[in-house]
Design a protein around this motif. Sequence first.
Motif, mmCIF file in Angstrom:
data_model
loop_
_atom_site.group_PDB
_atom_site.id
_atom_site.type_symbol
_atom_site.label_atom_id
_atom_site.label_comp_id
_atom_site.label_asym_id
_atom_site.label_seq_id
_atom_site.Cartn_x
_atom_site.Cartn_y
_atom_site.Cartn_z
ATOM 1 N N VAL A 180 -36.106 -28.461 -19.538
ATOM 2 C CA VAL A 180 -35.721 -28.789 -18.162
ATOM 3 C C VAL A 180 -36.298 -30.149 -17.766
ATOM 4 C CG1 VAL A 180 -36.017 -28.111 -15.745
ATOM 5 C CG2 VAL A 180 -35.363 -26.410 -17.442
ATOM 6 N N LEU A 184 -34.379 -32.950 -19.734
ATOM 7 C CA LEU A 184 -33.035 -33.184 -19.209
ATOM 8 C C LEU A 184 -33.061 -33.820 -17.824
ATOM 9 C CD1 LEU A 184 -31.245 -29.984 -20.462
ATOM 10 C CD2 LEU A 184 -30.839 -32.330 -21.199
ATOM 11 N N THR A 185 -34.043 -33.456 -17.010
ATOM 12 C CA THR A 185 -34.164 -34.060 -15.681
ATOM 13 C C THR A 185 -34.492 -35.541 -15.781
ATOM 14 O OG1 THR A 185 -34.868 -31.942 -14.763
ATOM 15 C CG2 THR A 185 -35.366 -33.918 -13.468
ATOM 16 N N ALA A 214 -31.478 -37.383 -17.111
ATOM 17 C CA ALA A 214 -30.426 -37.518 -16.102
ATOM 18 C C ALA A 214 -30.753 -38.646 -15.133
ATOM 19 C CB ALA A 214 -30.247 -36.204 -15.351
ATOM 20 N N ILE A 244 -22.350 -38.959 -12.191
ATOM 21 C CA ILE A 244 -22.455 -37.513 -12.304
ATOM 22 C C ILE A 244 -21.078 -36.901 -12.043
ATOM 23 C CG2 ILE A 244 -23.455 -35.437 -11.271
ATOM 24 C CD1 ILE A 244 -25.417 -36.895 -12.919
ATOM 25 N N HIS A 303 -21.233 -32.080 -15.314
ATOM 26 C CA HIS A 303 -22.690 -32.233 -15.376
ATOM 27 C C HIS A 303 -23.386 -31.284 -14.407
ATOM 28 C CE1 HIS A 303 -21.617 -36.507 -16.725
ATOM 29 N NE2 HIS A 303 -22.029 -35.844 -17.794
ATOM 30 N N PHE A 342 -25.998 -28.390 -15.535
ATOM 31 C CA PHE A 342 -27.377 -28.316 -15.050
ATOM 32 C C PHE A 342 -27.620 -27.014 -14.283
ATOM 33 C CE2 PHE A 342 -27.505 -33.081 -15.425
ATOM 34 C CZ PHE A 342 -28.464 -33.085 -16.432
ATOM 35 N N ILE A 364 -28.228 -24.368 -16.848
ATOM 36 C CA ILE A 364 -29.567 -24.527 -17.422
ATOM 37 C C ILE A 364 -30.616 -23.987 -16.464
ATOM 38 C CG2 ILE A 364 -31.309 -26.241 -18.077
ATOM 39 C CD1 ILE A 364 -28.928 -27.889 -19.247
ATOM 40 N N CYS A 365 -30.458 -24.271 -15.179
ATOM 41 C CA CYS A 365 -31.392 -23.741 -14.173
ATOM 42 C C CYS A 365 -31.322 -22.224 -14.103
ATOM 43 C CB CYS A 365 -31.113 -24.352 -12.803
ATOM 44 S SG CYS A 365 -31.540 -26.097 -12.715
#
Length: 100
Positions: free
Chosen positions: A57, A60-61, A64, A75, A79, A83, A86-87
């Motif tokens: 996480v 990727l943050t 991004a 974005i 995307h 995300f 993923i969250c």
Amino acid sequence: MSVPVYHSASACGDPAATGQVAARWGIAFFEYCLAVPANRYGAHVYTVAELKTMQEVITLTVFAIFSIRYLGEKITLDHVIGFALICAGAFFVFRGPLGG
């Protein structure tokens, strides 16, 4: 960076390319030196799955933000959905077992 990339960059004889390869290997080594003790200390508080989830996480943050601010990427809805999923996965990893 992989070994074939290193060999192709150093084989071309370009000192700048060789310097870039050395810098990338140095950054990777520095990250590894931070990650090993962090995982050792973190394992007392978090499970291995939780540590890996946090790593992904955070990575990727940061990526991004970097891709938006410095690479000028836009974005898209894909995307945002990615995300969000993923969250949601991170939520279930930290929530604990279902039905328990």
